[in-house]
Design a protein around this motif. Structure first.
Motif, short mmCIF file in Angstrom:
data_model
loop_
_atom_site.label_atom_id
_atom_site.label_comp_id
_atom_site.label_asym_id
_atom_site.label_seq_id
_atom_site.Cartn_x
_atom_site.Cartn_y
_atom_site.Cartn_z
N ALA A 1 0.87 -1.14 0.00
CA ALA A 1 0.00 0.00 0.00
C ALA A 1 0.90 1.18 0.00
N GLY A 2 0.87 2.24 -0.38
CA GLY A 2 1.94 3.20 -0.31
C GLY A 2 1.45 4.52 -0.07
N ALA A 3 2.21 5.27 0.42
CA ALA A 3 1.63 6.51 0.78
C ALA A 3 2.40 7.68 0.37
N PRO B 1 9.77 4.39 11.15
CA PRO B 1 10.43 5.55 10.54
C PRO B 1 10.96 5.28 9.13
N GLU B 2 11.16 4.00 8.80
CA GLU B 2 11.74 3.68 7.49
C GLU B 2 10.72 3.18 6.47
N TRP B 3 9.54 2.75 6.93
CA TRP B 3 8.58 2.13 6.02
C TRP B 3 7.23 2.85 6.10
N ARG B 4 6.68 3.13 4.93
CA ARG B 4 5.33 3.68 4.87
C ARG B 4 4.60 3.07 3.67
N SER B 5 3.29 3.22 3.64
CA SER B 5 2.51 2.59 2.57
C SER B 5 1.25 3.39 2.29
N HIS B 6 0.70 3.13 1.12
CA HIS B 6 -0.57 3.75 0.72
C HIS B 6 -1.34 2.78 -0.16
N LEU B 7 -2.65 2.77 0.02
CA LEU B 7 -3.53 1.90 -0.77
C LEU B 7 -4.71 2.72 -1.25
N LEU C 1 -7.00 -0.68 -8.38
CA LEU C 1 -6.25 -0.85 -7.14
C LEU C 1 -4.85 -0.28 -7.33
N PHE C 2 -4.46 0.60 -6.43
CA PHE C 2 -3.10 1.11 -6.41
C PHE C 2 -2.50 0.83 -5.04
N GLY C 3 -1.32 0.22 -5.03
CA GLY C 3 -0.63 -0.02 -3.77
C GLY C 3 0.82 0.38 -3.89
N GLU C 4 1.36 0.90 -2.80
CA GLU C 4 2.74 1.35 -2.82
C GLU C 4 3.39 1.08 -1.47
#
Length: 695
Positions: free
Chosen positions: A21-23, A552-558, A592-595
């Motif tokens: 998921a990425g943000a 602090p090192e990982w983030r996501s967005h969906l 669907l978009f994930g990052e």
């Protein structure tokens, strides 16, 4: 539950478990928007489905040429890059605008408070300057109807302010198919004047034959703080696209045999266009006192276009034909005035606003024979005009800590006028007028379940007039189709926004749209497309957005969407019977978009992201004779940043469609030649360097 929904939910669960998921950065949790209430507020507090992408996301998403690069991370909106700069992107919000053969239809485009959509509802995304954009907002749902005609949604672009310390920025992007973009930007603050001046030069050979394009774009924003109460902003935009070939669509057999080819008429008639546009706008904000403010805007622009169409010569020579080459000289202007006041009421506060929008477009349209790419005899000569008047009022009431409400009303009038100067034997005087009126209410209620959860429900009415292009032809004879009706719609949505701790946010919306007198294609033969009203349609779906900073090192967005768009009444299209229940063409049934983004502490300034993009199917025509296949693609991007004295450097590398998958990127709905399919590229790369110097 339909099988397709099971499939999507299965993919959604898998994506969540894998954290694909990425943000947009943690700032997404508190992003600022203005579209819902026309005043700055946090998107979490807005009582509507609204998301924004910020400058960092825009810069990382690609060479900053097309909205399609960054808006795939917003649910409810589909922006497809057709690989065709002569026809612009295909942009659709909750299925509205999907039928448009060119340009943006069914969504209001606004740049720095100035409309980029004409009063008839047609807009162009190509004139938006992305290198200077600070954020892009997307508003969906009933509240968008308060923006007037064809407001199936609102896309608002805000140009960045200049930094406190003046800086110069140079950017270079390169990519597949000889893509090149060079940019220069000067921005800063000098006393009470804030300024941003951005110029970019873009070119590409195109992925398909006859799809090369060149653009030059200058965008400037000057903001003068006259005093503590008054601010004046001047916005200037100059756009020149001297080259843009039109490769047309392909039949299924052609797309499968060689997706990079073009249909013969594309090169035979040198299909393509040249376009230029200049626009100047002025926005003044004045704070009358601590509770009230006044905003005024005025703008004017001109647009010239030369468009060579692939109309067969045999069809161009008939007495009523408008030919196969279009020359357009358009002038447009508008003004707007808005008053807002905040009033304490009981335990809360009532924010009232009222305004008027006046928009006008006048164009001289000429049509000529396109004799295999050479301009021939005159076939059309007319003056067209569209005028729009909109009066609106909106009330946002913070009742108490637990409840808030919103209500609005907009009265619209849109007038079309055609003055025909091409009167010949067999081609009579086709002058005429059409007048459309609508009064659209919106009402909503929000329940605040503590500081971290809002539940809202909105209901509203909307309308969509035909565009100048859609009234251009009648089924029999010559002249405009002034009997087309405006489409009328009822929108309802239920949504929830919740913060899952300090580092996660979830937005979920469910909606339904019922439309009568939907405007659809009746026939498309010999380069002439005739539109009609199709009766009733329905659109319903689910939209979900989830952003998280896991560590602090990982983030996501969906971003996840489903859309079921169907005709609710049988009708005839192109001589064929369209059954009730058929899908509306050009509408993607799911996306669907994930990052997943990694920013390691040990490698300061470095980031890496893996993107997943899933696109559902689209039917190609009203009778649902064919459809595109669903596809899942993966993209990879890498980024580096360094600061050396007064210099700041940023490098990016992207690889899109990592697995080199063959897909159809978009469709041309109801194409009479069955050239429905516009193939998408295989594996593509792009790299960019930005160097900024602070004085």
């Amino acid at each position: 539950m339909p099988l397709s929904h099971h499939f999507v939910l299965k993919r959604l669960n898998a994506a969540l478990l894998l954290a694909l998921a990425g943000a947009a950065h943690a700032q997404t949790l508190q992003e600022v928007v203005v579209s819902a209430s026309r005043q700055e507020q946090k998107s979490f507090d807005a009582p509507a489905s609204i998301q924004a992408v910020g400058q960092d996301v825009i810069e990382a998403a690609g060479p900053r040429v097309n909205l399609s690069e960054s808006l795939n991370r917003v649910p409810g909106i589909t922006v497809l890059n057709r690989q065709n700069y002569a026809q612009d992107l295909q942009l659709s919000i909750r299925g509205s605008g999907a039928r448009s053969p060119f340009g943006i239809r069914g969504a209001r485009l606004i740049v720095d408070g100035i409309p980029a959509t004409m009063p008839d509802g047609q807009g162009q995304a190509s004139t938006i300057s992305l290198p200077s954009a600070q954020r892009i907002e997307v508003l969906r749902g009933p509240l968008a109807q308060l923006y007037g005609n064809s407001a199936g949604g609102v896309v608002q672009v805000v140009t960045a302010d200049g930094p406190a310390t003046p800086e110069a920025r140079v950017s270079i992007d390169a990519g597949s198919d000889a893509l090149r973009r060079y940019g220069l930007q000067l921005a800063g603050q000098s006393g009470s004047l804030n300024y941003v001046i951005d110029h970019s030069d873009f070119s590409t050979d195109g992925w398909r034959a006859n799809s090369a394009a060149k653009r030059k774009h200058t965008n400037a924003k000057l903001r003068w703080e006259a005093n503590d109460q008054t601010r004046v902003t001047l916005v200037a935009n100059v756009f020149d696209q001297p080259v843009s070939g039109d490769p047309l669509g392909l039949t299924r057999e052609q797309a499968q045999a060689n997706p990079r080819q073009v249909a013969t008429p594309s090169t035979l008639y040198r299909a393509g266009k040249e376009v230029s546009q200049e626009q100047l706008g002025l926005v003044a904000d004045h704070r009358i006192d601590a509770q009230s403010e006044l905003t005024a805007r005025v703008y004017a622009g001109q647009r010239t276009l030369d468009n060579r169409l692939s109309v067969p010569l045999s069809a161009q020579t008939s007495a009523t034909s408008a030919g196969g080459a279009v020359h357009l000289d358009r002038h447009y202007d508008g003004t707007g005035l808005r008053y807002a006041r905040r009033i304490p009421v009981g335990q809360g506060q009532l924010s009232l606003s009222a305004g008027v929008d006046l928009e006008r477009m006048r164009e001289h349209r000429l049509g000529y024979i396109n004799n295999l790419g050479v301009l021939g005899a005159l076939k059309r000569d007319e003056d067209d005009s569209v005028e729009s008047t909109g009066l609106y009022t909106q009330a946002d009431w913070a009742i108490n800590e637990d409840w808030s409400a919103v209500a609005g009303l907009r009265a619209n009038r849109v007038q079309f006028k055609v003055e025909d100067h091409y009167i010949r034997a067999g081609n009579p005087d086709d002058s005429g007028r059409a007048d459309f009126r609508a009064t659209n209410p919106v009402i909503g209620l929000t329940r605040h379940l503590g500081a971290d959860t809002n539940v809202y429900v909105n209901v509203g009415r909307g309308f969509e007039t035909p565009t100048q292009t859609e009234i251009a032809y009648t089924a029999n004879g010559s002249g405009p189709n002034l009997n087309l009706k405006a489409a009328r719609s009822t929108h309802a949505e239920l949504g929830v926004k919740t913060k899952l701790g300090e580092s996660q946010r979830l937005d979920l919306a469910v909606f339904h749209i019922a439309t009568r007198d939907e405007i659809v294609v009746a026939t498309s033969v010999g380069g002439r497309t005739v539109y009609t009203n199709a009766g009733k349609t329905r659109r319903s779906g689910i939209e979900l957005a989830h952003s998280a900073q896991w560590t602090p090192e990982w983030r996501s967005h969906l971003a996840f969407s489903t859309l079921d768009a169907r005709f609710d009444q049988a009708f005839t299209s192109g001589g064929a019977k369209v059954a009730s229940g058929n899908r509306i063409p050009g509408v993607m049934n799911r996306s669907l978009f994930g990052e997943l983004v990694w920013q390691p502490k040990a490698l300061a300034g470095f980031s890496a992201a893996l993107e997943l993009v899933h696109r559902g199917s689209m039917v190609v025509d009203d009778i649902n004779s064919d459809r595109t296949a669903a596809a899942t693609l993966f993209n990879l991007r890498l980024g580096w940043e360094q600061k050396i004295g007064s210099w700041r450097l940023r490098e990016t590398l992207r690889v899109d469609n990592l697995t080199d998958k063959a897909t159809i990127g978009s469709v041309i709905a109801n194409d009479a030649n069955k050239r429905f399919f516009e193939p998408a590229p295989g594996r593509q790369w792009s790299a960019g360097v930005v160097a900024s110097y602070a004085f």
